[in-house]
Design a protein around this motif. Structure first.
Motif, PDB file in Angstrom:
ATOM      1  N   GLN A  56       0.962  -0.911   0.172  1.00 44.71           N
ATOM      2  CA  GLN A  56       0.076   0.182   0.204  1.00 44.71           C
ATOM      3  C   GLN A  56       1.097   1.272   0.132  1.00 44.71           C
ATOM      4  O   GLN A  56       0.868   1.077   0.265  1.00 44.71           O
ATOM      5  N   LEU A  57       0.712   2.709  -0.583  1.00 51.52           N
ATOM      6  CA  LEU A  57       1.526   3.421  -1.137  1.00 51.52           C
ATOM      7  C   LEU A  57       0.102   4.677  -0.061  1.00 51.52           C
ATOM      8  O   LEU A  57      -0.305   4.950  -1.412  1.00 51.52           O
ATOM      9  N   ARG A  58       0.248   5.090   0.990  1.00 52.60           N
ATOM     10  CA  ARG A  58      -0.774   5.985   0.785  1.00 52.60           C
ATOM     11  C   ARG A  58      -0.726   7.498   1.090  1.00 52.60           C
ATOM     12  O   ARG A  58       0.574   7.838   1.846  1.00 52.60           O
ATOM     13  N   LEU A  59      -0.852   8.210  -0.021  1.00 55.02           N
ATOM     14  CA  LEU A  59      -0.808   9.852   0.220  1.00 55.02           C
ATOM     15  C   LEU A  59      -1.602  10.300   1.599  1.00 55.02           C
ATOM     16  O   LEU A  59      -3.057  10.129   0.889  1.00 55.02           O
ATOM     17  N   ARG A  60      -1.059  11.143   2.148  1.00 56.15           N
ATOM     18  CA  ARG A  60      -1.964  11.955   3.640  1.00 56.15           C
ATOM     19  C   ARG A  60      -2.146  13.339   2.846  1.00 56.15           C
ATOM     20  O   ARG A  60      -0.955  13.760   2.366  1.00 56.15           O
TER      21      ARG A  60
ATOM     22  N   THR B 116       6.061   9.650   6.172  1.00 55.51           N
ATOM     23  CA  THR B 116       7.125  10.775   6.488  1.00 55.51           C
ATOM     24  C   THR B 116       6.179  11.612   6.929  1.00 55.51           C
ATOM     25  O   THR B 116       4.849  10.997   6.860  1.00 55.51           O
ATOM     26  N   LEU B 137       3.327  11.066   3.171  1.00 55.40           N
ATOM     27  CA  LEU B 137       3.664   9.471   2.459  1.00 55.40           C
ATOM     28  C   LEU B 137       3.872   8.807   3.617  1.00 55.40           C
ATOM     29  O   LEU B 137       4.702   8.586   4.510  1.00 55.40           O
ATOM     30  N   GLU B 138       2.884   7.602   3.122  1.00 53.57           N
ATOM     31  CA  GLU B 138       3.494   6.147   4.047  1.00 53.57           C
ATOM     32  C   GLU B 138       2.572   4.947   2.965  1.00 53.57           C
ATOM     33  O   GLU B 138       2.292   5.166   2.109  1.00 53.57           O
ATOM     34  N   ILE B 139       4.385   4.346   3.611  1.00 55.15           N
ATOM     35  CA  ILE B 139       4.062   2.409   2.206  1.00 55.15           C
ATOM     36  C   ILE B 139       4.668   1.574   3.381  1.00 55.15           C
ATOM     37  O   ILE B 139       5.215   1.689   4.032  1.00 55.15           O
TER      38      ILE B 139
END
Lengths: 478, 157
Positions: A56-60, B116, B137-139
């Motif tokens: 999962q690649l999550r853009l906050r 981050t 961004l979270e991976i």
């Protein structure tokens, strides 16, 4: 960790002290240096969303205690048609002869003619400025787009190569044909129609288009791409994955061509904030618009299918497919650089557009493509061709526009078979429907095949030019 | 971590110590090195609290005299890969006579809560109330490269 870097980079100081930036003339001397790369057995795989082997690649998107997310998962990339994640599903991307190129320094010269100071002596002369650009190119970067409008192609240079009328003039007393490019009455029930040179011109056209495919076959395989998008918002935060699901995106049989990027440093190539500065703080500051890093990006994409599925279980009726896609889009050029900068922009408070309330300026990103210099006159052109659209369920009466007989013709224009009540669908050209029946006929009659006809496109956007473009970001939550 | 510091120091000094004697190898010289430089690497990088990357263009000539920093704040989590292979080959290309650095991508690339707090833009290398949040961004999870994907890198000379 952060205290380590001064020691590390201290080792480079003796070199750094001696380093001086090169001027354009010195930069030109190193033009041509670069690195090539070629990839084999390219395949990337990750498991289903929320499974043990997922990714999962999550853009906050918000800076809050309960932020909103856009999540990308189920990333799968492999040779077209192969099993996702299989050890034999890899494809090649680039070769020694046609590699992915990075770090190539090239000299690019403006077409715009003005007063320039090429040697920095302060003495202006009339001419065109040159820049040393950092070039990055995908395999087949030199390939340009083919003309996928058969009517236009068969009438190039003002000559109608088919030899018979292929479009009825739309005078008030004449019928209108929507099959431009084919001999008039081709789809009628007339037993024989004069099709002129259609068969040979059609074959020439197929060979013309096949040149692109053959060239790309030597540079890269076709690839399939799959990923899933989910959005977590305040409205669905406590709900299940199905409620947070946005879409599956599938791209099948895709490869890039004509794709490259030039990056260079420029000064005053015509960009300016514009005459209306009232909404920019600091007179458009902090970034000068007319100097900085400039880019020229061109992207070409061929894809058999681009599919968006809006149901987590993949229900056919939730799908939108674009078939036979050919997109070629230049974004910026040496005369019209694409620049990205920051500005202080005064945006309008949301929901006050009737009686606008202007907020204090905040730092925002701005993307700009410079105005077209008057003496250049012509910006690079882009074209978008999409052969047909599909809405998932082929038997859905909502997309069936009618059922009509299809009269299949041989190479001389004579009907060889009539197929009754063939389903016609919205956003599928008649030529596509006709060719589907030709392929069925040829399978049943392998010793007496009949020719297919050039396909039309349901979407043709031709001659896209950017005269000037400015995009400034705004905050959605203000 | 101590090993990591040693290697970073060594790499940092390397340009100064060897730059004077570096010369590009010809294709025939590169061919002679085939098979001698191969290595397989598995590694895990862990980022501690407060790891931060801050960038500013010192030479920028802004109308606004305020320097604006791009800050990637508080990078945490870990990245791990297994069996990344590096080799020099001389039989690359259709004719089988091209020299290249061949990198075989790892079998897996695993992100463990790598994230981050955000990417910010503002006046200063550390995030303050005056910084603008752009995006976080979270991976997390694993990417697999099951087909021994190779990347062949060569000079365009």
């Amino acid at each position: 960790m952060k205290h380590l870097f001064p020691f590390v980079f201290a080792g480079c100081l003796p070199l750094a002290n001696a380093m001086q930036p090169l001027d354009e003339a010195q930069m030109s001397d190193v033009t041509g240096a670069g690195i090539g790369a070629a990839f084999d057995n390219v395949v990337i795989y990750s498991g289903d969303y929320q499974s043990a082997n997922d990714f999962q690649l999550r853009l906050r998107l918000t800076d809050a205690l309960d932020p909103e997310y856009l999540t990308l998962s189920e990333l799968r990339f492999h040779r077209s048609g192969a099993e996702a994640g299989g050890i034999n599903s890899g494809g090649f991307f680039g070769t020694v002869e046609d590699p992915f190129v990075v770090g190539d320094l090239r000299t690019i010269t403006e077409r715009h003619v003005g007063q320039i100071d090429p040697d920095g002596s302060g003495n202006d002369i009339t001419g065109s400025r040159s820049h040393t650009a950092f070039y990055t190119g995908f395999p087949a970067a030199d390939v340009v787009q083919k003309n996928r409008d058969f009517y236009d192609w068969s009438r190039r240079d003002g000559i109608n190569r088919v030899g018979v009328d292929t479009a009825t003039p739309r005078y008030s007393n004449q019928s209108t044909t929507y099959a431009r490019g084919l001999p008039n009455n081709f789809f009628s029930s007339a037993p024989s129609v004069n099709i002129g040179n259609l068969t040979s011109v059609s074959a020439d056209y197929q060979a013309y288009l096949q040149e692109l495919e053959d060239r790309l076959d030597g540079a890269t395989d076709k690839f399939d791409l799959h990923f899933r998008l989910d959005a977590i918002t305040d409205e669905n935060r406590v709900l299940g994955a199905d409620n947070q699901f946005l879409a599956f995106v599938d791209v099948e049989g895709a490869r890039l061509y004509g794709t490259s990027t030039y990056i260079w440093a420029h000064s005053n190539q015509g960009e300016r904030i514009g005459s209306n500065l009232t909404r920019y703080g600091n007179n458009g500051a902090p970034m000068y618009a007319d100097r900085g890093l400039a880019m020229a990006m061109t992207t070409g994409l061929r894809a058999d299918v681009i599919r968006i599925t809006a149901d987590p279980r993949g229900v056919a009726g939730s799908q939108l497919e674009l078939r036979g896609v050919d997109v070629y889009l230049p974004l910026g050029s040496v005369d019209q650089p694409l620049t990205v900068s920051t500005v202080q922009f005064e945006q309008t408070q949301r929901y006050t557009w009737k009686n606008p309330v202007k907020l204090s300026p905040t730092t925002q990103l701005r993307m700009e493509i410079a105005g077209l210099p008057q003496d250049v006159a012509q910006a690079p052109q882009g074209n978008i061709f999409i052969q047909s659209l599909s809405f998932g369920d082929a038997l859905d009466e909502e997309v069936i526009t009618g059922r009509r007989h299809v009269h299949l013709r041989d190479a001389n224009g004579n009907i060889v078979e009539t197929v009754d009540d063939v389903v016609h669908r919205a956003f599928v050209p008649k030529t596509v429907t006709y060719n589907e029946q030709v392929l069925r006929y040829n399978q049943n009659n392998p010793n007496n095949p009949i020719p297919t006809i050039p396909n039309q496109n349901v979407v043709e956007i031709k001659g896209l030019e950017i005269q000037r473009l400015v995009i400034t970001t705004q905050d959605l939550n203000r | 971590m101590k090993n990591c510091i040693f290697w970073l120091l060594a790499i940092g000094w390397m340009p100064y110590s060897v730059a004077q004697s570096m010369q590009p190898l010809a294709d025939d010289e590169l061919q002679a090195t085939t098979g001698q430089a191969g290595m397989t690497v598995s590694a895990r990088y862990e980022f501690g609290e407060d790891t931060r990357v801050s960038y500013v263009n010192e030479d920028a000539d802004y109308v606004d005299t305020q320097r604006y920093w791009l800050v990637i704040d508080n990078i945490t989590g870990a990245i791990e890969f297994k069996n990344l292979k590096i080799d020099l080959i001389s039989n690359f290309g259709a004719a089988g006579n091209k020299s290249a650095i061949q990198i075989t991508l790892p079998e897996t690339l695993t992100y463990s809560e790598f994230k981050t707090d955000g990417v910010y833009l503002g006046p200063g290398k550390e995030v303050s109330n005056d910084h603008r949040f752009i995006m976080g961004l979270e991976i997390d999870g694993q990417l697999q490269f099951p087909a021994q994907t190779t990347m062949n890198i060569f000079s365009l000379r």
